[in-house]
Write a protein that holds these residues in place. Structure first.
Motif, PDB file in Angstrom:
ATOM      1  N   THR A 165      41.077  11.032 -60.380  1.00  0.00           N
ATOM      2  CA  THR A 165      40.607  10.058 -59.406  1.00  0.00           C
ATOM      3  C   THR A 165      41.065  10.459 -58.012  1.00  0.00           C
ATOM      4  O   THR A 165      42.245  10.753 -57.813  1.00  0.00           O
ATOM      5  CB  THR A 165      41.123   8.649 -59.752  1.00  0.00           C
ATOM      6  OG1 THR A 165      40.655   8.278 -61.050  1.00  0.00           O
ATOM      7  CG2 THR A 165      40.635   7.624 -58.745  1.00  0.00           C
ATOM      8  N   PRO A 166      40.161  10.517 -57.028  1.00  0.00           N
ATOM      9  CA  PRO A 166      40.473  11.090 -55.715  1.00  0.00           C
ATOM     10  C   PRO A 166      41.511  10.326 -54.901  1.00  0.00           C
ATOM     11  O   PRO A 166      42.201  10.916 -54.066  1.00  0.00           O
ATOM     12  CB  PRO A 166      39.124  11.087 -54.987  1.00  0.00           C
ATOM     13  CG  PRO A 166      38.103  10.903 -56.045  1.00  0.00           C
ATOM     14  CD  PRO A 166      38.748  10.143 -57.141  1.00  0.00           C
ATOM     15  N   LEU A 167      41.624   9.013 -55.106  1.00  0.00           N
ATOM     16  CA  LEU A 167      42.524   8.187 -54.293  1.00  0.00           C
ATOM     17  C   LEU A 167      43.363   7.274 -55.179  1.00  0.00           C
ATOM     18  O   LEU A 167      42.985   6.973 -56.317  1.00  0.00           O
ATOM     19  CB  LEU A 167      41.708   7.319 -53.325  1.00  0.00           C
ATOM     20  CG  LEU A 167      40.863   8.031 -52.260  1.00  0.00           C
ATOM     21  CD1 LEU A 167      39.984   7.022 -51.529  1.00  0.00           C
ATOM     22  CD2 LEU A 167      41.735   8.796 -51.278  1.00  0.00           C
TER      23      LEU A 167
ATOM     24  N   VAL B  25      30.382  16.145 -58.258  1.00  0.00           N
ATOM     25  CA  VAL B  25      31.373  15.804 -59.288  1.00  0.00           C
ATOM     26  C   VAL B  25      30.722  15.787 -60.662  1.00  0.00           C
ATOM     27  O   VAL B  25      31.246  16.353 -61.632  1.00  0.00           O
ATOM     28  CB  VAL B  25      32.044  14.442 -58.991  1.00  0.00           C
ATOM     29  CG1 VAL B  25      32.947  14.014 -60.151  1.00  0.00           C
ATOM     30  CG2 VAL B  25      32.844  14.506 -57.698  1.00  0.00           C
ATOM     31  N   LEU B  26      29.568  15.142 -60.759  1.00  0.00           N
ATOM     32  CA  LEU B  26      28.864  15.020 -62.039  1.00  0.00           C
ATOM     33  C   LEU B  26      27.874  16.154 -62.288  1.00  0.00           C
ATOM     34  O   LEU B  26      27.318  16.260 -63.380  1.00  0.00           O
ATOM     35  CB  LEU B  26      28.122  13.675 -62.098  1.00  0.00           C
ATOM     36  CG  LEU B  26      29.004  12.422 -62.066  1.00  0.00           C
ATOM     37  CD1 LEU B  26      28.140  11.176 -62.012  1.00  0.00           C
ATOM     38  CD2 LEU B  26      29.939  12.374 -63.261  1.00  0.00           C
ATOM     39  N   GLN B  27      27.636  16.981 -61.254  1.00  0.00           N
ATOM     40  CA  GLN B  27      26.700  18.100 -61.358  1.00  0.00           C
ATOM     41  C   GLN B  27      25.327  17.644 -61.833  1.00  0.00           C
ATOM     42  O   GLN B  27      24.746  18.165 -62.782  1.00  0.00           O
ATOM     43  CB  GLN B  27      27.259  19.176 -62.307  1.00  0.00           C
ATOM     44  CG  GLN B  27      28.438  19.956 -61.739  1.00  0.00           C
ATOM     45  CD  GLN B  27      28.008  20.878 -60.597  1.00  0.00           C
ATOM     46  OE1 GLN B  27      27.239  21.818 -60.803  1.00  0.00           O
ATOM     47  NE2 GLN B  27      28.507  20.601 -59.393  1.00  0.00           N
TER      48      GLN B  27
ATOM     49  N   THR C 283      34.116   9.770 -57.082  1.00  0.00           N
ATOM     50  CA  THR C 283      34.552   9.314 -58.400  1.00  0.00           C
ATOM     51  C   THR C 283      33.529   9.734 -59.453  1.00  0.00           C
ATOM     52  O   THR C 283      32.366   9.979 -59.141  1.00  0.00           O
ATOM     53  CB  THR C 283      34.725   7.783 -58.443  1.00  0.00           C
ATOM     54  OG1 THR C 283      33.446   7.154 -58.285  1.00  0.00           O
ATOM     55  CG2 THR C 283      35.666   7.307 -57.345  1.00  0.00           C
ATOM     56  N   CYS C 284      33.965   9.783 -60.698  1.00  0.00           N
ATOM     57  CA  CYS C 284      33.044  10.187 -61.769  1.00  0.00           C
ATOM     58  C   CYS C 284      32.464   8.999 -62.508  1.00  0.00           C
ATOM     59  O   CYS C 284      31.515   9.160 -63.279  1.00  0.00           O
ATOM     60  CB  CYS C 284      33.739  11.141 -62.743  1.00  0.00           C
ATOM     61  SG  CYS C 284      34.780  10.345 -63.986  1.00  0.00           S
ATOM     62  N   HIS C 285      32.999   7.790 -62.285  1.00  0.00           N
ATOM     63  CA  HIS C 285      32.512   6.616 -63.007  1.00  0.00           C
ATOM     64  C   HIS C 285      32.395   5.441 -62.045  1.00  0.00           C
ATOM     65  O   HIS C 285      33.267   5.220 -61.203  1.00  0.00           O
ATOM     66  CB  HIS C 285      33.449   6.246 -64.159  1.00  0.00           C
ATOM     67  CG  HIS C 285      32.831   5.318 -65.169  1.00  0.00           C
ATOM     68  ND1 HIS C 285      32.724   3.965 -64.950  1.00  0.00           N
ATOM     69  CD2 HIS C 285      32.275   5.547 -66.390  1.00  0.00           C
ATOM     70  CE1 HIS C 285      32.127   3.396 -65.995  1.00  0.00           C
ATOM     71  NE2 HIS C 285      31.844   4.336 -66.875  1.00  0.00           N
TER      72      HIS C 285
END
Length: 336
Positions: free
Chosen positions: A12-14, A244-246, A309-311
């Motif tokens: 998670t970035p932050l 991130v999710l490509q 974020t990924c989600h």
């Protein structure tokens, strides 16, 4: 069964606290940029509408709205799926003139949504709508509006990275315009989603046009679109490449809205001609509503994209299945 995908090595970035600050920053900045780019004013909007008004968004026609009775009013209400139709009626009631429009925070519940990394049963978006002239009902005007929205997105992203130097999402201001038929002609053996991924991999910011009518090869629409708000010949989705999710990442569904002729055609094409008797539809078909352009821009989607974020559950509070919760806990991902 969980449909979540967690990229290898993802973190998670932050921090949780900084995440909330970043979300607030994006939402407050973007709505200012959007309002200035399209000449919009903020208005209040309903969370629910009368089930017999014809104002709720029917989406693909199979989703079930959340409904409840209101004993003291003597009616049954539906939680909105979106405000696609309500906004057009509001522009008339609030006496907006050509070239001016409105935007609002739209919160919805879509209980039949298939939840995954980017979809939740809770929907939060900026719904916007603008009065246009008959002469503006062109692809050129649509493209001009898309470029203005993408510009507002990129300006917000640039400001975010100054405020949060650890974030490095790159967004492309140059918009590539393509139709759903052109994608089917180029990749007839791919699914619609695979075509979107392929074109966004090549051109990082894409406006995919003409969604709703049947394609020539498959005989099916690229994606579902209700027949009574967007003009299928003058609409589309803004897609951006999510590094991130490509994959391709939809941030907005929008378009020039139906006039009398296009509504009649589209209702007939989808076998929904009975909707012509609903109050909203009667107003439109009798020429009593303004011609408009409008759409929705996902608030949580923009936060996901810009923060990295990924989600979607990292930037909004919702409900998730046990497999998703367990997978996120194992990966150290906090779902709000």
């Amino acid at each position: 069964m969980s449909k979540i995908v967690i990229p290898e090595g993802y973190k998670t970035p932050l921090s949780v606290y900084e995440m909330q600050r970043a979300i607030e920053f994006i939402k407050s900045n973007f709505q200012v940029n959007l309002g200035q780019a399209l000449n919009l004013r903020r208005v209040s909007a309903p969370l629910f509408v009368d089930e017999n008004s014809g104002l709720n968004d029917n989406l693909n026609g199979v989703e079930r709205p959340v409904s409840f009775d209101i004993p003291d009013v003597g009616t049954t209400a539906q939680v909105v799926h979106s405000l696609a139709k309500w906004k057009r009626l509001a522009l008339k009631k609030y006496e907006f003139n050509v070239g001016k429009g409105l935007f609002t925070d739209m919160n919805a519940i879509r209980r039949d949504e298939e939840v995954d990394n980017t979809h939740s049963i809770y929907v939060d978006q900026w719904d916007w709508e603008k009065v246009i002239s008959r002469e503006d009902r062109t692809e050129g005007y649509l493209r001009q509006t898309v470029r203005a929205i993408v510009g507002a997105v990129c300006e917000t992203n640039d400001a975010l990275q100054i405020a949060f130097p650890s974030l490095h999402t790159k967004l492309d201001r140059e918009v590539y315009f393509v139709t759903t038929q052109e994608l089917e002609d180029r990749w007839p053996d791919k699914t619609p989603k695979e075509r979107e991924d392929a074109i966004c991999r090549e051109h990082h910011t894409v406006f995919l046009m003409q969604i709703g009518d049947n394609l020539k090869r498959s005989g099916k629409p690229h994606d579902g679109r209700a027949p009574d708000y967007d003009d299928w010949a003058l609409n589309g989705d803004i897609l951006m490449w999510n590094d991130v999710l490509q994959r391709s990442f939809e941030i907005s569904s929008m378009g020039i809205r139906v006039d009398e002729d296009s509504m009649r055609y589209q209702l007939k094409k989808r076998g929904c001609e009975e909707r012509s008797a609903l109050p909203f539809h009667k107003l439109l078909l009798s020429g009593q509503l303004p011609l408009t352009i409008g759409g929705g821009i996902g608030q949580s989607r923009l936060c996901m994209l810009m923060i990295g974020t990924c989600h979607i559950g990292e930037v909004q509070a919702s409900q998730w299945d046990k497999d998703t919760v367990d997978a996120c806990q194992k990966a150290g991902i906090l779902l709000l």
